[in-house]
Design an enzyme around this catalytic site. Structure first.
Site, mmCIF file in Angstrom:
data_model
loop_
_atom_site.group_PDB
_atom_site.id
_atom_site.type_symbol
_atom_site.label_atom_id
_atom_site.label_comp_id
_atom_site.label_asym_id
_atom_site.label_seq_id
_atom_site.Cartn_x
_atom_site.Cartn_y
_atom_site.Cartn_z
ATOM 1 N N THR A 200 -2.201 -13.056 -8.857
ATOM 2 C CA THR A 200 -3.525 -12.466 -8.662
ATOM 3 C C THR A 200 -4.568 -13.570 -8.606
ATOM 4 O O THR A 200 -4.442 -14.597 -9.291
ATOM 5 C CB THR A 200 -3.870 -11.475 -9.789
ATOM 6 O OG1 THR A 200 -5.239 -11.072 -9.655
ATOM 7 C CG2 THR A 200 -3.658 -12.097 -11.161
ATOM 8 N N GLY A 219 0.928 -8.486 -4.601
ATOM 9 C CA GLY A 219 0.380 -7.151 -4.340
ATOM 10 C C GLY A 219 0.340 -6.872 -2.851
ATOM 11 O O GLY A 219 -0.361 -7.556 -2.104
ATOM 12 N N ASP A 223 -7.144 -4.727 1.626
ATOM 13 C CA ASP A 223 -8.264 -3.875 1.198
ATOM 14 C C ASP A 223 -9.633 -4.468 1.473
ATOM 15 O O ASP A 223 -10.646 -3.879 1.100
ATOM 16 C CB ASP A 223 -8.148 -3.566 -0.296
ATOM 17 C CG ASP A 223 -8.310 -4.806 -1.166
ATOM 18 O OD1 ASP A 223 -8.277 -5.916 -0.609
ATOM 19 O OD2 ASP A 223 -8.468 -4.666 -2.381
ATOM 20 N N LYS A 224 -9.681 -5.655 2.114
ATOM 21 C CA LYS A 224 -10.959 -6.306 2.405
ATOM 22 C C LYS A 224 -11.812 -6.432 1.146
ATOM 23 O O LYS A 224 -13.028 -6.266 1.168
ATOM 24 C CB LYS A 224 -11.734 -5.532 3.490
ATOM 25 C CG LYS A 224 -10.940 -5.239 4.750
ATOM 26 C CD LYS A 224 -10.442 -6.489 5.425
ATOM 27 C CE LYS A 224 -9.635 -6.171 6.671
ATOM 28 N NZ LYS A 224 -9.015 -7.354 7.267
ATOM 29 N N CYS A 231 -4.720 -6.062 -8.941
ATOM 30 C CA CYS A 231 -3.422 -6.601 -9.357
ATOM 31 C C CYS A 231 -3.460 -7.073 -10.810
ATOM 32 O O CYS A 231 -2.478 -6.920 -11.544
ATOM 33 C CB CYS A 231 -3.010 -7.744 -8.433
ATOM 34 S SG CYS A 231 -2.701 -7.239 -6.725
ATOM 35 N N LEU A 245 -1.777 -19.161 -7.255
ATOM 36 C CA LEU A 245 -1.455 -20.429 -6.610
ATOM 37 C C LEU A 245 -2.669 -21.360 -6.715
ATOM 38 O O LEU A 245 -3.801 -20.891 -6.859
ATOM 39 C CB LEU A 245 -1.084 -20.198 -5.140
ATOM 40 C CG LEU A 245 0.095 -19.250 -4.872
ATOM 41 C CD1 LEU A 245 0.430 -19.233 -3.387
ATOM 42 C CD2 LEU A 245 1.317 -19.618 -5.687
ATOM 43 N N VAL A 258 -8.980 -15.303 -2.130
ATOM 44 C CA VAL A 258 -7.951 -14.306 -1.842
ATOM 45 C C VAL A 258 -7.207 -14.682 -0.569
ATOM 46 O O VAL A 258 -7.820 -15.031 0.437
ATOM 47 C CB VAL A 258 -8.583 -12.904 -1.692
ATOM 48 C CG1 VAL A 258 -7.525 -11.882 -1.308
ATOM 49 C CG2 VAL A 258 -9.266 -12.491 -2.990
#
Length: 360
Positions: A200, A219, A223-224, A231, A245, A258
């Site tokens: 996440t 996940g 979903d923009k 998550c 990461l 993201v």
């Protein structure tokens, strides 16, 4: 002047005229529907009527482009030239060949697709294309990273059955039709559960190494950024470890850091291929304009080239994803959605164009 106007009107394609006629139609909205819903339904109907013609034209364009490129390459080879296009052509041919044997990593990736109900039709299509790209990355990697697609039992499955029916022939990918993630987790074994990590963006816990015998959960949602901490909250409710990461070390992003679901999986594969070097993995997977600097000294960001030295390139558009659901035209000529997944004509591999939105 009149002659010029006449010539211009004659040059207009039939599709443009049809579109103008479509726009001029007086919309009578059926009872129980909004105007927007009804217009979307009409566009869907129009796309269904014209999609075969559109796809045929697109195939012809691609074929013509390939023929032109082959001619240029033949001419370059005949003249003893080694231009960039010739080099890229041979590199591309080599990249399409999957390795006969893969090195086992003892690492598993789960794509948790339990968020099906939170996505609209277009986002379901985008996720299906990301999964297809992830399969391509797995198939062509020299390292075997196990991949499970879970909660594959609702709209996402319908999308695959309609547009990507060959998915059941994919090798070394497991589709699991569970309802909830906890159905497949060792909830009664704390030691075993400790080897599951939910990825996440909403955590400071950075994953520097993918540990053997561990499972990393991505996940599966586009979903923009509508759903914050989605998550994270799910992982905490299940008592799972969380991690992210090392995005901030290697790429520049505004707002939340993201990545798309497919990018996360590709990065994991490339990490193994690049001697477990995240810097090199990010350089291979992400668009050049997002990478802080092309690393020349391992993954140490202090030794990377300054961002200003990296050539800016546009991020690939989602236009080529060709979805099936909620088909909408992007412009006056090209619809967004399509009946088929983004596969090349000569193989079963998808295109590499990114689609953003997952909470990783």
């Amino acid at each position: 002047m009149e002659n010029q106007d006449t010539e211009q009107s004659q040059k207009r394609s039939g599709s443009e005229v049809e579109k103008d006629d479509f726009k001029r139609q007086k919309v009578v909205v059926p009872e129980g529907m909004t105007k927007r819903e009804y217009k979307r339904q009409l566009k869907q109907q129009r796309w269904e009527e014209t999609k075969d013609e559109y796809k045929q034209k697109k195939r012809e364009k691609k074929k013509a482009a390939r023929e032109r490129r082959k001619e240029r390459i033949k001419e370059a080879e005949a003249n003893g030239e080694t231009n960039e296009e010739l080099y890229n052509y041979h590199q591309m041919k080599r990249a399409k060949v999957a390795p006969q044997e893969q090195i086992d990593t003892d690492v598993k990736i789960i794509m948790d697709c339990e968020f099906d109900s939170l996505m609209n039709d277009k986002e379901i299509v985008s996720l299906s294309n990301q999964i297809t790209r992830s399969y391509s990355a797995k198939k062509h990697s020299t390292y075997d990273v196990q991949l499970d697609i879970t909660s594959f039992n609702k709209n996402l499955k319908k999308r695959f059955e309609k547009a990507i029916p060959q998915y059941d022939k994919w090798t070394n990918v497991t589709f699991v039709e569970n309802d909830k993630l906890e159905d497949i987790l060792p909830m009664d074994d704390k030691q075993a559960l400790s080897k599951y990590v939910y990825l996440t963006a909403d955590t400071d816990e950075v994953i520097d190494t993918l540990e053997p015998h561990h499972t990393y959960i991505i996940g599966g949602i586009v979903d923009k950024n509508r759903y914050k901490n989605l998550c994270l909250n799910k992982a905490q409710s299940l008592g799972l470890k969380i991690g992210r990461l090392p995005i901030d070390k290697f790429i520049k992003m505004n707002g939340r850091q993201v990545l798309a679901t497919s990018h996360v999986f590709e990065l994991c594969c490339k990490w193994f291929e690049n001697d477990k070097d995240w810097g090199k993995a990010f350089n291979e997977v992400l668009p050049p304009r997002k990478v802080k600097g092309k690393l020349t000294h391992g993954s140490d960001p202090e030794k990377s080239i300054e961002p200003s030295e990296v050539s800016e390139q546009p991020v690939s558009s989602e236009q080529s994803e060709q979805p099936v659901l909620s088909e909408q035209p992007v412009s006056s000529e090209q619809p967004v959605l399509s009946e088929q997944p983004v596969l090349s004509e000569s193989s079963d591999e998808p295109s590499d164009e990114p689609s953003k939105g997952a909470d990783h």
